[in-house]
Design an enzyme around this catalytic site. Structure first.
Site, short mmCIF file in Angstrom:
data_model
loop_
_atom_site.label_atom_id
_atom_site.label_comp_id
_atom_site.label_asym_id
_atom_site.label_seq_id
_atom_site.Cartn_x
_atom_site.Cartn_y
_atom_site.Cartn_z
N ASP A 149 40.67 38.00 44.21
CA ASP A 149 40.71 36.92 45.21
C ASP A 149 41.60 37.33 46.38
O ASP A 149 42.28 38.36 46.33
CB ASP A 149 41.20 35.60 44.57
N ASN A 204 47.73 25.12 36.31
CA ASN A 204 46.67 24.10 36.23
C ASN A 204 45.43 24.61 35.50
O ASN A 204 44.39 23.97 35.51
CB ASN A 204 46.30 23.61 37.64
N HIS A 264 43.77 27.46 36.21
CA HIS A 264 42.81 28.25 36.99
C HIS A 264 42.80 29.71 36.55
O HIS A 264 43.77 30.21 36.00
CB HIS A 264 43.05 28.10 38.50
N GLU A 322 39.77 26.73 40.81
CA GLU A 322 40.62 25.59 40.50
C GLU A 322 39.90 24.63 39.55
O GLU A 322 38.67 24.70 39.40
CB GLU A 322 40.98 24.86 41.80
C1 F6R Z 1 45.65 35.86 41.62
C2 F6R Z 1 45.08 35.22 40.42
C3 F6R Z 1 45.69 33.97 39.92
C4 F6R Z 1 47.01 34.25 39.18
C5 F6R Z 1 47.59 32.96 38.62
C6 F6R Z 1 48.91 33.20 37.91
O1 F6R Z 1 44.97 37.05 41.91
O2 F6R Z 1 44.13 35.71 39.88
O3 F6R Z 1 44.80 33.32 39.07
O4 F6R Z 1 46.76 35.15 38.15
O5 F6R Z 1 47.77 32.04 39.66
O6 F6R Z 1 49.85 33.58 38.87
P1 F6R Z 1 51.36 33.87 38.44
O7 F6R Z 1 51.32 35.06 37.58
O8 F6R Z 1 52.07 34.09 39.74
O9 F6R Z 1 51.85 32.66 37.72
#
Ligand code: F6R
Length: 251
Positions: free
Chosen positions: A67, A135, A137, A142
């Site tokens: 992403d 959440n 995701h 989301e």
């Molecule tokens: C970003 C991604 C997101 C993160 C998730 C956890 O490339 O794929 O799904 O893996 O938001 O982020 P952290 O590790 O910062 O809690």
């Protein structure tokens, strides 16, 4: 699904790096899918360290980002492309041209998403690294995302923006929009590796792995994939009802 409870965050990073190393060195190695975020910093640093010690080479690896934010300047250090460049390209022998991601500066984002979806499918991701949001995701899918979704522009929800604010300079807010691979895109990877650490991940991990498969918890779609490894530390595993299927193997 294999669930590995590592003794701590550092061991979780090592275990994840072991899985990446085995994949990169395997005869069937195809493209590697990369997630970003705080959780991935440990595994990516571990992988970079192994490359610097000559124990691992990424010279023949192609990596694909999950992403990217929409709305940052091209050289913004908070973009996921800049982050992966800093953590994985600069310290290793991964070629800059071997890092692929969606271009959030394409004036036609609809065409960009369709093109990135096509490129990811053509690359045949062999191993996809994933984190999980508080959440539930995965990537930036989301809650409410269709389990059949493909690469598209999404609006980030307030929980995600507030969680990710820590990666931005004081007083700067994360963008409101992003391009993300869809859930169906992610499920096309041959193997999935989810890493989750820390108490804030306990509830989403339990809901994703042991709750119903639902668009309210996008990571619950992992239950639909035949080859998933989950590496968690004890705080992130705290709300799992079932015993982990496998003890942590130390590197
Ligand atoms: C970003 C991604 C997101 C993160 C998730 C956890 O490339 O794929 O799904 O893996 O938001 O982020 P952290 O590790 O910062 O809690």
């Amino acid at each position: 699904m294999r669930i590995v409870v590592a003794p701590d965050r550092a061991a979780a990073a090592q275990h994840a790096a072991d899985i990446v190393e085995r994949f990169v060195n395997s005869a069937v190695a195809t493209a590697l899918g990369i997630a970003t975020g705080e959780t991935m910093e440990g595994p990516l640093a571990e992988i970079a360290g192994r490359c610097q010690r000559g124990a691992l080479s990424l010279a023949h690896t192609e990596v694909y980002l999950l992403d990217e934010y929409v709305g940052l300047k091209p050289d913004d250090p908070c973009s996921f492309a800049s982050t992966v460049n800093r953590l994985l390209v600069q310290p290793t022998d991964l070629s800059p041209g071997a890092m692929h991601g969606p271009n959030p500066h394409n004036p036609d984002l609809y065409a960009e998403c369709a093109d990135y979806e096509r490129r990811v499918r053509a690359a045949r991701i062999g191993l996809q690294l994933l984190g999980i949001g508080t959440n539930g995701h995965i990537a930036f899918n989301e809650p409410g995302s269709s389990l059949a979704s493909s690469t598209r522009v999404v609006q980030l929800n307030e929980q995600t923006r507030s969680d990710n604010a820590r990666a931005f300079p004081d007083g700067t807010c994360p963008p409101r929009a992003a391009i993300t691979q869809g859930i169906a895109t992610i499920l096309l990877a041959r193997k999935l590796l989810l890493v989750a650490c820390g108490q804030p991940k306990a509830r989403p991990v339990a809901r994703a792995l042991e709750g119903p498969v639902t668009r309210s918890v996008p990571a619950s779609a992992l239950q639909l994939h035949p080859d998933v490894t989950v590496v968690v530390d004890p705080p992130a595993a705290a709300l799992l009802a079932d015993e982990p299927s496998q003890p942590c193997r130390q590197a």
